[in-house]
Scaffold this motif. Structure first.
Motif, PDB file in Angstrom:
ATOM      1  N   GLU A 307       0.830  -1.204   0.000  1.00 32.59           N
ATOM      2  CA  GLU A 307       0.000   0.000   0.000  1.00 32.59           C
ATOM      3  C   GLU A 307       0.866   1.256   0.000  1.00 32.59           C
ATOM      4  OE1 GLU A 307      -2.896   2.027   3.249  1.00 32.59           O
ATOM      5  OE2 GLU A 307      -3.344  -0.058   2.715  1.00 32.59           O
ATOM      6  N   ILE A 308       0.482   2.223  -0.842  1.00 39.33           N
ATOM      7  CA  ILE A 308       1.219   3.490  -0.953  1.00 39.33           C
ATOM      8  C   ILE A 308       0.282   4.630  -0.544  1.00 39.33           C
ATOM      9  CG2 ILE A 308       2.427   5.069  -2.516  1.00 39.33           C
ATOM     10  CD1 ILE A 308       3.104   2.655  -4.257  1.00 39.33           C
ATOM     11  N   ASP A 309       0.713   5.431   0.377  1.00 40.51           N
ATOM     12  CA  ASP A 309      -0.077   6.573   0.819  1.00 40.51           C
ATOM     13  C   ASP A 309      -0.006   7.674  -0.224  1.00 40.51           C
ATOM     14  OD1 ASP A 309      -0.315   9.327   2.312  1.00 40.51           O
ATOM     15  OD2 ASP A 309      -1.307   7.837   3.587  1.00 40.51           O
ATOM     16  N   LEU A 310      -1.156   8.023  -0.806  1.00 38.06           N
ATOM     17  CA  LEU A 310      -1.193   9.013  -1.891  1.00 38.06           C
ATOM     18  C   LEU A 310      -0.695  10.372  -1.433  1.00 38.06           C
ATOM     19  CD1 LEU A 310      -3.808   9.444  -4.632  1.00 38.06           C
ATOM     20  CD2 LEU A 310      -3.347  11.415  -3.180  1.00 38.06           C
ATOM     21  N   GLY A 327      -1.001  -0.185 -14.006  1.00 38.41           N
ATOM     22  CA  GLY A 327      -2.031  -0.755 -13.144  1.00 38.41           C
ATOM     23  C   GLY A 327      -1.585  -1.132 -11.753  1.00 38.41           C
ATOM     24  N   ALA A 328      -0.399  -1.764 -11.618  1.00 32.15           N
ATOM     25  CA  ALA A 328       0.029  -2.280 -10.316  1.00 32.15           C
ATOM     26  C   ALA A 328       0.230  -1.164  -9.295  1.00 32.15           C
ATOM     27  CB  ALA A 328       1.315  -3.087 -10.480  1.00 32.15           C
ATOM     28  N   MET A 329       0.928  -0.111  -9.677  1.00 32.87           N
ATOM     29  CA  MET A 329       1.165   0.970  -8.718  1.00 32.87           C
ATOM     30  C   MET A 329      -0.097   1.789  -8.488  1.00 32.87           C
ATOM     31  SD  MET A 329       4.132   3.866  -8.564  1.00 32.87           S
ATOM     32  CE  MET A 329       4.185   5.008  -7.182  1.00 32.87           C
ATOM     33  N   PHE A 330      -0.904   1.929  -9.537  1.00 35.08           N
ATOM     34  CA  PHE A 330      -2.168   2.640  -9.355  1.00 35.08           C
ATOM     35  C   PHE A 330      -3.046   1.901  -8.345  1.00 35.08           C
ATOM     36  CE2 PHE A 330      -6.612   3.457 -10.833  1.00 35.08           C
ATOM     37  CZ  PHE A 330      -6.673   4.758 -10.384  1.00 35.08           C
ATOM     38  N   LEU A 355      -1.268   9.948 -16.904  1.00 36.69           N
ATOM     39  CA  LEU A 355      -1.718   8.830 -17.730  1.00 36.69           C
ATOM     40  C   LEU A 355      -1.790   7.598 -16.835  1.00 36.69           C
ATOM     41  CD1 LEU A 355      -0.502   7.885 -21.306  1.00 36.69           C
ATOM     42  CD2 LEU A 355      -1.038   6.150 -19.619  1.00 36.69           C
ATOM     43  N   ILE A 356      -2.998   7.059 -16.687  1.00 39.81           N
ATOM     44  CA  ILE A 356      -3.221   5.941 -15.772  1.00 39.81           C
ATOM     45  C   ILE A 356      -3.695   4.729 -16.558  1.00 39.81           C
ATOM     46  CG2 ILE A 356      -4.534   5.122 -13.784  1.00 39.81           C
ATOM     47  CD1 ILE A 356      -4.863   8.094 -12.991  1.00 39.81           C
ATOM     48  N   THR A 357      -2.992   3.614 -16.419  1.00 35.07           N
ATOM     49  CA  THR A 357      -3.405   2.363 -17.043  1.00 35.07           C
ATOM     50  C   THR A 357      -4.121   1.512 -16.011  1.00 35.07           C
ATOM     51  OG1 THR A 357      -1.527   2.410 -18.573  1.00 35.07           O
ATOM     52  CG2 THR A 357      -2.628   0.299 -18.268  1.00 35.07           C
ATOM     53  N   VAL A 358      -5.386   1.169 -16.305  1.00 29.88           N
ATOM     54  CA  VAL A 358      -6.211   0.363 -15.404  1.00 29.88           C
ATOM     55  C   VAL A 358      -6.425  -1.003 -16.049  1.00 29.88           C
ATOM     56  CG1 VAL A 358      -8.386   0.226 -14.147  1.00 29.88           C
ATOM     57  CG2 VAL A 358      -7.360   2.453 -14.606  1.00 29.88           C
TER      58      VAL A 358
END
Length: 419
Positions: A307-310, A327-330, A355-358
């Motif tokens: 988990e990464i704190d935004l 996707g993974a980091m998002f 740019l976000i890849t889902v």
């Protein structure tokens, strides 16, 4: 054309480099043939001698090289006999500044087991070289080179290497500013130490655990692929850093502080989280960040990102302007606790393009919350591209996710775009 001064004719012909065109010009007249002697560059394309016998092709190449009074650039892509190369280089060694050879088509390969180094030894005669580019060579034993003091650019493409041989070859070029080793294999440990190196591109093939040790106080651009362990001396001026590993794992990256870094790209199938975390921690001044890593984990088991704190992430990277996130980091930014430190004073000051890849509809609510937060708290956001890529879930939850994404897009139609 008879009224045109000789100097003008020589200048016009000097703009040609293709050997076929130059040969045609020498047939026009004696005057043009004489003017063609002053061409500075000769280029023999791959198909220069498709039907001619090898001996005839070699003779033509040698004749054109020897007829040039001051040849500065020589590019040979067509097949040739390696035994002829020494005489060609000897005839133009004093003036030659740029040499590019495609050695994978050179003859005499089958008859000599150590063909690579033997064929490269003769390059030593051209001491005035400023740029050297070699295709398809074999560096399995050290070439007999002295020192190329004027050489600034060295490119070796598609080579089979040995660690010590590569070190000897680089050592013979102490004043390099540009080094590229592309599509190479065979090395296990690469060590490069060059005082003036500014730009370095290394692309090594295979899934093996190759290590890199690089030291250069002038280094500004570094692009590497294929290394599991990376250490760059902290005495550098890196402005652009790209690290990729298409197969296998990245275990450790040590690049020191990156105060001047503008561009950072991390790509690969599997990275150790400690390697990712250390690079991101050192690159807190980065302006353009690309994160395309599929999985974490130090062993064979592929693990998701922690988990990464935004809020913490953007507070640690306040100058970030362009952000490309896979996707993974998002997904790691979209965990239920990633917005726990969010308050009304939080702002993302410089972010302009995202740019976000889902790739999955899982945790749809958290993902939408993260997208909304990015739009809401980014003071300068101009463009957000949501890229739906290789989504394999055919459950109706995927349809619901698409519907919510489309609603989000319409509510922010001036900024958001879906691909």
């Amino acid at each position: 054309m008879d009224s045109v001064p000789d100097a003008i004719v020589q200048h016009i012909l000097s703009l040609l480099s293709n050997a076929r065109n130059i040969a045609a010009c020498t047939c026009v007249s004696k005057r043009w043939k004489e003017a063609a002697r002053f061409i500075p560059s000769l280029y023999f394309p791959r198909n220069s001698f498709e039907t001619a016998p090898r001996a005839e092709a070699d003779a033509t190449i040698g004749r054109m090289i020897s007829s040039a009074s001051r040849l500065e650039e020589l590019v040979i892509y067509c097949p040739f006999s390696a035994s002829s190369l020494a005489s060609w280089l000897s005839s133009c060694s004093r003036s030659l500044r740029v040499l590019e050879l495609r050695m994978d088509g050179a003859a005499d390969k089958a008859v000599r087991g150590g063909e690579g180094p033997n064929r490269l030894d003769c390059i030593d005669v051209a001491k005035g070289l400023e740029a050297l580019k070699l295709w398809g060579v074999s560096l399995t034993s050290s070439p007999n080179w002295g020192s190329f003091q004027r050489l600034r650019t060295l490119e070796i493409i598609g080579a089979t290497l040995r660690d010590s041989v590569l070190k000897d070859a680089v050592h013979a070029c102490p004043n390099l500013t540009d080094l590229a080793l592309l599509g190479c294999d065979g090395a296990a440990s690469v060590s490069i130490e060059l005082e003036r190196l500014e730009r370095c591109r290394l692309d090594f093939l295979g899934p093996g655990n190759c290590s890199l040790l690089l030291s250069s106080p002038s280094l500004q651009v570094l692009e590497i692929q294929g290394f599991s362990w990376v250490r760059v001396s902290q005495n550098h001026r890196l402005r652009s850093l790209c690290i990729a590993k298409n197969t296998g794992r990245v275990y450790k990256v040590d690049v020191g502080k990156l105060p001047d870094l503008d561009y950072l790209s991390l790509r690969g199938v599997q990275w150790s989280w400690s390697a990712i975390h250390s690079v991101l921690q050192c690159a807190n001044e980065v302006k353009h960040l690309v994160m395309k890593i599929e999985f974490c984990g130090d062993f064979d088991t592929l693990q998701p990102f922690p988990e990464i704190d935004l809020v913490e992430f953007f507070n640690n990277h306040p100058k970030l302007r362009n952000f490309e996130i896979h996707g993974a980091m998002f997904a790691a930014l979209c965990q239920k606790n990633s917005l726990r430190n969010l308050d009304s004073r939080f702002v993302i000051p410089c972010l302009e393009e995202v740019l976000i890849t889902v790739r999955s509809p899982l945790n749809a609510e958290q993902k939408l919350n993260t997208l909304e937060s990015l739009v809401m708290y980014s003071a300068k956001l101009r463009h957000m591209v949501i890229r739906i890529s290789q989504m394999k879930n055919c459950h109706e939850s995927a349809d619901d996710f698409f519907e919510e994404i489309c609603k989000f897009k319409y509510m922010n139609y001036m900024i958001v775009r879906i691909e």
